[in-house]
Write a protein that holds these residues in place. Structure first.
Motif, PDB file in Angstrom:
ATOM      1  N   PRO A  40       0.814  -1.219   0.000  1.00  0.00           N
ATOM      2  CA  PRO A  40       0.000   0.000   0.000  1.00  0.00           C
ATOM      3  C   PRO A  40       0.848   1.270   0.000  1.00  0.00           C
ATOM      4  O   PRO A  40       0.504   2.249  -0.652  1.00  0.00           O
ATOM      5  N   GLY A  41       1.981   1.255   0.704  1.00  0.00           N
ATOM      6  CA  GLY A  41       2.844   2.431   0.749  1.00  0.00           C
ATOM      7  C   GLY A  41       3.428   2.770  -0.616  1.00  0.00           C
ATOM      8  O   GLY A  41       3.437   3.930  -1.032  1.00  0.00           O
ATOM      9  N   THR A  42       3.898   1.757  -1.314  1.00  0.00           N
ATOM     10  CA  THR A  42       4.447   1.968  -2.653  1.00  0.00           C
ATOM     11  C   THR A  42       3.370   2.461  -3.606  1.00  0.00           C
ATOM     12  O   THR A  42       3.582   3.388  -4.387  1.00  0.00           O
ATOM     13  N   LEU A  43       2.213   1.847  -3.516  1.00  0.00           N
ATOM     14  CA  LEU A  43       1.092   2.242  -4.366  1.00  0.00           C
ATOM     15  C   LEU A  43       0.663   3.677  -4.070  1.00  0.00           C
ATOM     16  O   LEU A  43       0.398   4.458  -4.989  1.00  0.00           O
ATOM     17  N   GLN A  71      -0.144 -11.468   3.149  1.00  0.00           N
ATOM     18  CA  GLN A  71       0.644 -10.974   4.279  1.00  0.00           C
ATOM     19  C   GLN A  71       2.058 -11.488   4.087  1.00  0.00           C
ATOM     20  O   GLN A  71       2.286 -12.694   3.983  1.00  0.00           O
ATOM     21  N   ARG A  72       3.014 -10.576   3.980  1.00  0.00           N
ATOM     22  CA  ARG A  72       4.421 -10.952   3.848  1.00  0.00           C
ATOM     23  C   ARG A  72       5.184 -10.238   4.946  1.00  0.00           C
ATOM     24  O   ARG A  72       5.494  -9.058   4.843  1.00  0.00           O
ATOM     25  N   GLY A  73       5.437 -10.969   6.018  1.00  0.00           N
ATOM     26  CA  GLY A  73       6.061 -10.350   7.190  1.00  0.00           C
ATOM     27  C   GLY A  73       5.116  -9.311   7.762  1.00  0.00           C
ATOM     28  O   GLY A  73       3.963  -9.600   8.041  1.00  0.00           O
ATOM     29  N   ARG A  74       5.614  -8.094   7.900  1.00  0.00           N
ATOM     30  CA  ARG A  74       4.769  -7.012   8.424  1.00  0.00           C
ATOM     31  C   ARG A  74       4.046  -6.256   7.315  1.00  0.00           C
ATOM     32  O   ARG A  74       3.282  -5.331   7.592  1.00  0.00           O
ATOM     33  N   LEU A  76       1.648  -5.930   3.755  1.00  0.00           N
ATOM     34  CA  LEU A  76       0.609  -6.509   2.916  1.00  0.00           C
ATOM     35  C   LEU A  76       1.025  -6.282   1.467  1.00  0.00           C
ATOM     36  O   LEU A  76       1.512  -5.211   1.116  1.00  0.00           O
ATOM     37  N   ILE A  77       0.834  -7.292   0.652  1.00  0.00           N
ATOM     38  CA  ILE A  77       1.110  -7.178  -0.774  1.00  0.00           C
ATOM     39  C   ILE A  77      -0.227  -7.332  -1.496  1.00  0.00           C
ATOM     40  O   ILE A  77      -0.949  -8.311  -1.291  1.00  0.00           O
ATOM     41  N   TYR A  78      -0.547  -6.349  -2.312  1.00  0.00           N
ATOM     42  CA  TYR A  78      -1.770  -6.398  -3.117  1.00  0.00           C
ATOM     43  C   TYR A  78      -1.391  -6.745  -4.546  1.00  0.00           C
ATOM     44  O   TYR A  78      -0.404  -6.228  -5.085  1.00  0.00           O
ATOM     45  N   ARG A  79      -2.176  -7.641  -5.142  1.00  0.00           N
ATOM     46  CA  ARG A  79      -1.965  -8.046  -6.530  1.00  0.00           C
ATOM     47  C   ARG A  79      -3.306  -8.017  -7.261  1.00  0.00           C
ATOM     48  O   ARG A  79      -4.344  -8.341  -6.673  1.00  0.00           O
ATOM     49  N   ALA A  80      -3.254  -7.685  -8.533  1.00  0.00           N
ATOM     50  CA  ALA A  80      -4.448  -7.802  -9.361  1.00  0.00           C
ATOM     51  C   ALA A  80      -4.778  -9.285  -9.485  1.00  0.00           C
ATOM     52  O   ALA A  80      -3.887 -10.116  -9.649  1.00  0.00           O
TER      53      ALA A  80
END
Length: 114
Positions: A40-43, A71-74, A76-80
């Motif tokens: 989310p931060g990168t996005l 959830q990857r460690g601390r 969140l990774i969002y993917r289409a």
């Protein structure tokens, strides 16, 4: 998921999620990011958006099935969710060209009536 299993309720949920400018931009960015996805931060940086506002939009995309969360460690990774996106596109074009087969290239259909 394909057009035969994608139903009207799912289509409406997905289209409703995309009918908001910030969510559409976020989804497009996730599509471009591909399988790696984005935090989310990168996005938020890419879209020049407040992280708290973007979080709401990402949850809506996930709720519609157009985005997946890992959830990857601390982080969140969002993917289409490409399968969901393809299902929506197949559903939307299922009755294209008056029931005749048509292929879409360069944003135009190959049949003369589309």
């Amino acid at each position: 998921m394909n057009a035969t299993t994608f139903d009207e309720t799912q289509a409406l949920k997905a289209l409703t999620a995309l009918a908001q400018a910030q969510r559409l931009r976020a989804f497009k960015a996730l599509v471009v990011a591909g399988p790696e996805g984005l935090t989310p931060g990168t996005l938020a940086q890419q879209l020049d958006s407040a992280p708290s506002a973007l979080s709401f939009h990402l949850k809506e995309l996930a709720h519609s099935g157009l985005a997946d969360i890992e959830q990857r460690g601390r982080n969140l990774i969002y993917r289409a969710n490409f399968a969901q996106m393809k299902g929506l596109l197949a559903y939307m074009t299922m009755h294209c060209c008056q029931g005749e087969s048509c292929e879409v290239t360069d944003s135009t259909a190959s049949c003369s009536d589309c």
